[in-house]
Design an enzyme around this catalytic site. Structure first.
Site, PDB file in Angstrom:
ATOM      1  N   GLU A 168      -5.753  -8.434   1.641  1.00 26.83           N
ATOM      2  CA  GLU A 168      -7.180  -8.226   1.309  1.00 26.83           C
ATOM      3  C   GLU A 168      -7.757  -9.490   0.658  1.00 26.83           C
ATOM      4  O   GLU A 168      -8.880  -9.908   0.956  1.00 26.83           O
ATOM      5  CB  GLU A 168      -7.330  -7.032   0.354  1.00 26.83           C
ATOM      6  CG  GLU A 168      -8.787  -6.788   0.003  1.00 26.83           C
ATOM      7  CD  GLU A 168      -8.978  -5.780  -1.120  1.00 26.83           C
ATOM      8  OE1 GLU A 168      -8.191  -4.821  -1.218  1.00 26.83           O
ATOM      9  OE2 GLU A 168      -9.914  -5.973  -1.909  1.00 26.83           O
ATOM     10  N   THR A 199     -10.203  -5.159  -4.538  1.00 28.91           N
ATOM     11  CA  THR A 199     -10.640  -3.795  -4.885  1.00 28.91           C
ATOM     12  C   THR A 199      -9.648  -3.045  -5.780  1.00 28.91           C
ATOM     13  O   THR A 199     -10.045  -2.118  -6.476  1.00 28.91           O
ATOM     14  CB  THR A 199     -10.863  -2.955  -3.602  1.00 28.91           C
ATOM     15  OG1 THR A 199      -9.677  -3.015  -2.813  1.00 28.91           O
ATOM     16  CG2 THR A 199     -12.043  -3.456  -2.805  1.00 28.91           C
TER      17      THR A 199
END
Ligand code: SF4
Length: 277
Positions: free
Chosen positions: A123, A161
């Site tokens: 990510e 996140t």
């Protein structure tokens, strides 16, 4: 022995969505590729493999067929390559991750972007590449010590996140002390903070904590780290096979939590194993 489940635990919206999309893709097409594991959960990945999902390490290993983009997302370069090579791209990028990617590209207007996250995590690699492709100089930082000495007067900040709010705060404090102005997109996902807060609360109330999820799962590892700060007997397990009587004492109250990439059936099987001890 008493077993208490955390108020928020287990598969989040983004992971469940990725699993549902993969399930639908595998019903339609017997073979579907994923670039890297669909989610960081070895048991789930093994079960998808039995149904025909093939994990490839590089986008150029995809040759026709369907490719499922994992919940962590991919870099813009990988996305372009997948679109060139596959007949169908099923985008299971979590909408929260997609929002962080857009934020990284937008912050590139400032010329320099800091991605607060784990270097090497897919990510984070995608966030870095979205900002780079939009023309920014990019640094990945996990700790104030990672901040380069020669930062410009104003930087953009975007966050993996699944990061801890404390990690972002420490980086922000260090930037403030250096007089560097910031534009921050706090893209830490609510599913992450809810699970971390619930795990922390439970860890202060129990004799032992069991954290269920992939050993390669960043959000599960973070939950285990948080629990270990408050409960010295914290055990990170992937399955019921790792739950042994020797880890617990008679009369223990055992807290259970699970990472955002841990499906319900894995939680149930570990809880049942604990209850059988
Ligand atoms: S933790 Fe949040 S950002 Fe990550 S997949 Fe789940 S819902 Fe999406």
């Amino acid at each position: 022995m008493k077993v208490v489940l955390a108020d928020h635990a287990g598969a989040c919206y983004g992971v469940q969505r990725a699993l549902d999309l993969a399930d639908a893709a595998l019903r339609e097409d017997e073979t579907a590729y994923t670039l890297g594991p669909l989610i960081h959960n070895p048991q789930v990945v093994a079960s998808l493999a039995q149904r025909g999902a093939r994990v490839v390490e590089q986008a150029d290993q995809v040759d026709g067929g369907t490719v499922i983009v994992r919940s962590h997302g991919v870099t813009p370069q990988e996305r372009a390559e997948l679109e060139r090579r596959a007949e169908k791209v099923v985008d299971a990028t979590c909408p929260h991750v997609a929002r962080a990617q857009k934020a990284a590209a937008k912050l590139a207007e400032l010329g320099c972007v800091l991605v607060v996250g784990e270097p090497g995590h897919p990510e984070v690699a995608a966030l870095r590449e979205y900002a780079r492709a939009a023309g920014a100089r990019v640094h990945v930082v996990l700790d104030p010590a990672d901040l380069p000495a020669d930062l410009p007067a104003c930087v953009g900040v975007v966050v993996q996140t699944t990061q801890r709010a404390e990690t972002l705060r420490a980086v922000m404090d260090a930037l403030e002390q250096r007089g560097i102005r910031t534009q921050v997109k706090d893209t830490i996902c609510a599913a992450t903070t809810e699970r971390q807060a619930a795990a922390e609360k439970l860890a202060t109330q129990v004799d032992a904590m069991v954290v269920i999820g992939g050993k390669n799962s960043s959000n599960t590892t973070r939950l285990a780290e948080i629990c270990a700060l408050h409960c010295s007997r914290t055990f990170h397990v992937e399955s019921a096979a790792e739950v042994h009587a020797a880890l617990f004492a008679d009369g223990d109250t055992v807290g259970v939590t699970a990472g955002a990439s841990t499906p319900e059936d894995q939680i149930t099987s570990v809880v049942n194993a604990l209850r059988r001890l």
